[in-house]
Design a protein around this motif. Structure first.
Motif, PDB file in Angstrom:
ATOM      1  N   PHE A 148       0.875  -1.249  -0.054  1.00  0.00           N
ATOM      2  CA  PHE A 148      -0.061  -0.001  -0.027  1.00  0.00           C
ATOM      3  C   PHE A 148       0.831   1.412  -0.032  1.00  0.00           C
ATOM      4  CE2 PHE A 148      -2.604  -3.337   2.106  1.00  0.00           C
ATOM      5  CZ  PHE A 148      -3.613  -3.421   1.194  1.00  0.00           C
ATOM      6  N   GLY A 149       2.261   1.108  -0.042  1.00  0.00           N
ATOM      7  CA  GLY A 149       3.123   2.196  -0.360  1.00  0.00           C
ATOM      8  C   GLY A 149       2.926   3.096   0.835  1.00  0.00           C
ATOM      9  N   HIS A 150       3.237   4.449   0.735  1.00  0.00           N
ATOM     10  CA  HIS A 150       3.329   5.281   1.930  1.00  0.00           C
ATOM     11  C   HIS A 150       1.888   5.491   2.391  1.00  0.00           C
ATOM     12  CE1 HIS A 150       1.850   8.691  -0.654  1.00  0.00           C
ATOM     13  NE2 HIS A 150       2.580   8.294  -1.513  1.00  0.00           N
ATOM     14  N   TYR A 151       0.844   5.189   1.756  1.00  0.00           N
ATOM     15  CA  TYR A 151      -0.673   5.629   2.215  1.00  0.00           C
ATOM     16  C   TYR A 151      -0.833   5.026   3.592  1.00  0.00           C
ATOM     17  CZ  TYR A 151      -1.038   7.040  -2.587  1.00  0.00           C
ATOM     18  OH  TYR A 151      -0.803   7.861  -3.894  1.00  0.00           O
ATOM     19  N   SER A 152      -0.478   4.012   3.852  1.00  0.00           N
ATOM     20  CA  SER A 152      -0.693   3.378   5.303  1.00  0.00           C
ATOM     21  C   SER A 152       0.119   4.233   6.350  1.00  0.00           C
ATOM     22  CB  SER A 152      -0.212   1.776   5.356  1.00  0.00           C
ATOM     23  OG  SER A 152       1.023   1.415   4.824  1.00  0.00           O
ATOM     24  N   ASN A 154       1.155   7.407   5.886  1.00  0.00           N
ATOM     25  CA  ASN A 154       0.477   8.596   6.181  1.00  0.00           C
ATOM     26  C   ASN A 154      -0.968   8.561   6.964  1.00  0.00           C
ATOM     27  OD1 ASN A 154       2.343   9.253   4.582  1.00  0.00           O
ATOM     28  ND2 ASN A 154       0.976  10.230   2.768  1.00  0.00           N
ATOM     29  N   MET A 155      -1.686   7.566   6.662  1.00  0.00           N
ATOM     30  CA  MET A 155      -2.980   7.522   7.703  1.00  0.00           C
ATOM     31  C   MET A 155      -2.519   7.382   9.130  1.00  0.00           C
ATOM     32  SD  MET A 155      -6.094   4.823   6.651  1.00  0.00           S
ATOM     33  CE  MET A 155      -7.057   4.233   7.837  1.00  0.00           C
ATOM     34  N   VAL A 156      -1.623   6.686   9.529  1.00  0.00           N
ATOM     35  CA  VAL A 156      -1.207   6.642  10.879  1.00  0.00           C
ATOM     36  C   VAL A 156      -0.721   8.044  11.269  1.00  0.00           C
ATOM     37  CG1 VAL A 156       0.885   5.805  12.429  1.00  0.00           C
ATOM     38  CG2 VAL A 156      -0.301   4.145  10.827  1.00  0.00           C
ATOM     39  N   THR A 157       0.215   8.631  10.571  1.00  0.00           N
ATOM     40  CA  THR A 157       0.486   9.981  10.948  1.00  0.00           C
ATOM     41  C   THR A 157      -0.561  10.873  11.110  1.00  0.00           C
ATOM     42  OG1 THR A 157       2.637   9.687   9.579  1.00  0.00           O
ATOM     43  CG2 THR A 157       1.895  11.948  10.440  1.00  0.00           C
ATOM     44  N   GLU A 158      -1.508  11.180  10.295  1.00  0.00           N
ATOM     45  CA  GLU A 158      -2.790  11.865  10.354  1.00  0.00           C
ATOM     46  C   GLU A 158      -3.659  11.663  11.444  1.00  0.00           C
ATOM     47  OE1 GLU A 158      -3.553  14.701   8.571  1.00  0.00           O
ATOM     48  OE2 GLU A 158      -1.360  14.295   7.730  1.00  0.00           O
ATOM     49  N   LEU A 159      -4.060  10.364  11.501  1.00  0.00           N
ATOM     50  CA  LEU A 159      -4.875  10.103  12.762  1.00  0.00           C
ATOM     51  C   LEU A 159      -4.103  10.020  14.055  1.00  0.00           C
ATOM     52  CD1 LEU A 159      -6.756   6.780  11.468  1.00  0.00           C
ATOM     53  CD2 LEU A 159      -7.838   8.950  11.926  1.00  0.00           C
ATOM     54  N   ARG A 264     -11.352   7.276   4.509  1.00  0.00           N
ATOM     55  CA  ARG A 264     -11.879   6.601   3.295  1.00  0.00           C
ATOM     56  C   ARG A 264     -11.112   6.897   2.291  1.00  0.00           C
ATOM     57  NH1 ARG A 264     -17.577   6.473   0.149  1.00  0.00           N
ATOM     58  NH2 ARG A 264     -16.819   6.788  -1.859  1.00  0.00           N
ATOM     59  N   ASN A 265     -10.573   8.189   2.112  1.00  0.00           N
ATOM     60  CA  ASN A 265      -9.699   8.464   0.882  1.00  0.00           C
ATOM     61  C   ASN A 265      -8.260   7.786   1.107  1.00  0.00           C
ATOM     62  OD1 ASN A 265     -11.719   9.984  -0.048  1.00  0.00           O
ATOM     63  ND2 ASN A 265     -10.878  12.044   0.920  1.00  0.00           N
ATOM     64  N   SER A 266      -7.902   7.533   2.206  1.00  0.00           N
ATOM     65  CA  SER A 266      -6.483   7.042   2.487  1.00  0.00           C
ATOM     66  C   SER A 266      -6.560   5.522   2.001  1.00  0.00           C
ATOM     67  CB  SER A 266      -6.192   7.224   4.015  1.00  0.00           C
ATOM     68  OG  SER A 266      -5.958   8.638   4.147  1.00  0.00           O
ATOM     69  N   ILE A 267      -7.776   4.832   2.376  1.00  0.00           N
ATOM     70  CA  ILE A 267      -7.811   3.334   1.991  1.00  0.00           C
ATOM     71  C   ILE A 267      -7.755   3.472   0.592  1.00  0.00           C
ATOM     72  CG2 ILE A 267      -9.223   1.336   2.342  1.00  0.00           C
ATOM     73  CD1 ILE A 267      -9.889   2.386   5.177  1.00  0.00           C
ATOM     74  N   ASN A 268      -8.730   4.024  -0.056  1.00  0.00           N
ATOM     75  CA  ASN A 268      -8.954   4.135  -1.546  1.00  0.00           C
ATOM     76  C   ASN A 268      -7.521   4.461  -2.181  1.00  0.00           C
ATOM     77  OD1 ASN A 268     -10.513   4.193  -4.068  1.00  0.00           O
ATOM     78  ND2 ASN A 268     -10.459   6.265  -4.157  1.00  0.00           N
ATOM     79  N   GLU A 269      -6.638   5.317  -1.955  1.00  0.00           N
ATOM     80  CA  GLU A 269      -5.608   5.510  -2.354  1.00  0.00           C
ATOM     81  C   GLU A 269      -4.762   4.369  -2.163  1.00  0.00           C
ATOM     82  OE1 GLU A 269      -4.527   8.051  -4.307  1.00  0.00           O
ATOM     83  OE2 GLU A 269      -6.298   9.384  -4.033  1.00  0.00           O
ATOM     84  N   ALA A 270      -4.733   3.659  -1.203  1.00  0.00           N
ATOM     85  CA  ALA A 270      -3.731   2.497  -0.656  1.00  0.00           C
ATOM     86  C   ALA A 270      -4.038   1.434  -1.778  1.00  0.00           C
ATOM     87  CB  ALA A 270      -3.964   2.251   0.480  1.00  0.00           C
ATOM     88  N   ILE A 271      -5.650   1.162  -1.699  1.00  0.00           N
ATOM     89  CA  ILE A 271      -5.926   0.075  -2.700  1.00  0.00           C
ATOM     90  C   ILE A 271      -5.407   0.220  -4.144  1.00  0.00           C
ATOM     91  CG2 ILE A 271      -7.908  -1.324  -3.691  1.00  0.00           C
ATOM     92  CD1 ILE A 271      -9.184  -0.691  -0.754  1.00  0.00           C
ATOM     93  N   HIS A 273      -3.112   1.951  -5.319  1.00  0.00           N
ATOM     94  CA  HIS A 273      -1.718   1.818  -5.395  1.00  0.00           C
ATOM     95  C   HIS A 273      -1.200   0.485  -5.504  1.00  0.00           C
ATOM     96  CE1 HIS A 273       2.763   2.579  -4.832  1.00  0.00           C
ATOM     97  NE2 HIS A 273       2.674   1.813  -3.667  1.00  0.00           N
ATOM     98  N   ALA A 274      -2.007  -0.445  -4.595  1.00  0.00           N
ATOM     99  CA  ALA A 274      -1.731  -2.061  -4.670  1.00  0.00           C
ATOM    100  C   ALA A 274      -2.013  -2.506  -5.956  1.00  0.00           C
ATOM    101  CB  ALA A 274      -2.516  -2.518  -3.442  1.00  0.00           C
ATOM    102  N   GLN A 275      -3.052  -1.934  -6.514  1.00  0.00           N
ATOM    103  CA  GLN A 275      -3.658  -2.534  -7.892  1.00  0.00           C
ATOM    104  C   GLN A 275      -2.792  -2.181  -8.809  1.00  0.00           C
ATOM    105  OE1 GLN A 275      -7.984  -0.979  -7.474  1.00  0.00           O
ATOM    106  NE2 GLN A 275      -8.317  -2.966  -8.625  1.00  0.00           N
ATOM    107  N   LEU A 276      -2.101  -1.102  -8.999  1.00  0.00           N
ATOM    108  CA  LEU A 276      -1.303  -0.455 -10.090  1.00  0.00           C
ATOM    109  C   LEU A 276      -0.064  -1.368  -9.999  1.00  0.00           C
ATOM    110  CD1 LEU A 276      -1.426   3.304  -9.769  1.00  0.00           C
ATOM    111  CD2 LEU A 276      -1.877   2.044 -11.856  1.00  0.00           C
TER     112      LEU A 276
END
Length: 368
Positions: A148-152, A154-159, A264-271, A273-276
């Motif tokens: 999931f790249g840096h998105y996971s 980033n989500m930890v940091t923001e939350l 929601r947006n963080s999870i969407n971006e993470a998914i 990224h994984a698909q790409l």
């Protein structure tokens, strides 16, 4: 044989009456302190309840938005993703309420559960073999290959930023109640009980039931009795400043609303990224976990539980506005209680206990 109300003039008191008076003054002072504390405690308890209700409302909204993402954009995994989503928001709620957990462990556990679903339903939709061993292998691989790249992260940091202030405020409010409850049951020393009897009831021993203590005399006695409680003054002022800081933090850049709705947006971006990066991920997973069984055609998406598209925007806005208003009201009230422990003797000597409008009062020895 009187020990406290000794006087030159004849008396109508006995030693037993003095003992009864000592029990009475201890009971009366405890009730007086409880009455003073009641409003302050009521305000804090009310804010804890309002804060938790508004927060739960925000959480439910964010959870519904996240669930609707899977229902609308990732239907093949919507049903199986429901449990990890629910666990994530439960963990966040527990963190806010002070449980021994971290935002990082909650978020990473969610992505550990999500990767096997993304891998087998989106990247390789033909996989049928999702045994416990294979699923566990995918979970462990997630930590190494970081699909999931840096998105996971980033989500930890923001939350973490936004939820930290909420967690601290929740704990601080509980601490405030604890402090107030402790001061309500402050033990009165023997010397204090005797001084209170001398101030309040010794005039009765001479038949002077309408004479009340002089103001200055009352203040001296009360300050002596409550010396240990009034020592809390400096810490209480600091506590109020901390509450003010935390409420400002919650309302400022580390905004709860932005962080929760951003999940929601963080999870969407993470998914996405994984698909790409699907082909590279498949190659690595095949090496580590082996090749799973495949079936031709698309996976059926029957039995997917429909998730209502989030239609609670208005409720969310109202909950958030309510939280902000409650926060403002609360901190303004608490700022007014800054001197609560410094002025407790003055407040106890207020009202009916002392003589204010008369030139005649009791000074501990005589009527003056």
């Amino acid at each position: 044989d009187l020990q406290i109300c000794q006087h030159r003039a004849p008396t109508c008191c006995t030693k037993k009456m003095e003992e009864s008076y000592q029990a009475a003054v201890r009971r009366e002072r405890t009730q007086s302190i409880q009455a003073l504390n009641f409003e302050l405690k009521y305000m804090i308890v009310g804010h804890i309840t309002a804060f938790q209700e508004a927060f739960e409302s925000l959480l439910r909204f964010a959870e519904n938005r996240t669930s609707s993402l899977f229902e609308t954009a990732y239907r093949p995994m919507a049903k199986e993703a429901a449990e990890p989503v629910k666990e994530l928001f439960t963990d966040i709620s527990l963190y806010i309420l002070g449980a021994e957990t971290t935002v990082e462990s909650a978020v990473l556990r969610f992505f550990d559960s999500l990767f096997p679903l993304v891998y087998s339903r989106l990247i390789n939709p033909g996989i049928t073999d999702l045994s416990e061993d294979y699923t566990e292998c995918l979970r462990l691989t997630r930590q190494d290959i970081n699909p999931f790249g840096h998105y996971s992260k980033n989500m930890v940091t923001e939350l973490s930023k936004s939820l930290w202030a909420s967690r601290m405020l929740s704990q601080a409010l509980s601490l405030g109640i604890e402090v107030i409850n402790t001061t309500e049951h402050a033990a009165f020393t023997k010397e204090c009980s005797r001084a209170l009897v001398k101030m309040q009831y010794c005039p009765h021993c001479q038949g002077l039931t309408l004479i009340r203590p002089c103001v200055g005399y009352c203040l001296n006695v009360m300050r002596g009795c409550l010396a240990s409680v009034s020592e809390l003054d400096a810490q209480w002022r600091e506590y109020i400043s901390t509450l003010e800081y935390l409420t400002n933090e919650m309302a400022a850049s580390h905004d709860l609303e932005i962080a929760l709705t951003g999940i929601r947006n963080s999870i969407n971006e993470a998914i996405l990224h994984a698909q790409l990066n699907g082909p590279q991920l498949s190659a690595t997973v095949d090496k580590v976990c082996g090749q799973p069984k495949q079936q031709e055609g698309n996976l059926s998406s029957d039995n997917i539980m429909p998730v209502k598209e989030a239609t609670e925007t208005q409720t969310f806005v109202m909950a958030y506005a309510s939280l902000n208003n409650k926060r403002r009201e609360f901190i303004n009230y608490m700022k007014r209680s800054r001197t609560f422990y410094a002025s407790i003797a003055e407040r106890l000597c207020d009202g009916d206990l002392v003589m204010r409008d008369s030139s005649t009062c009791w000074n501990g020895e005589d009527v003056v």
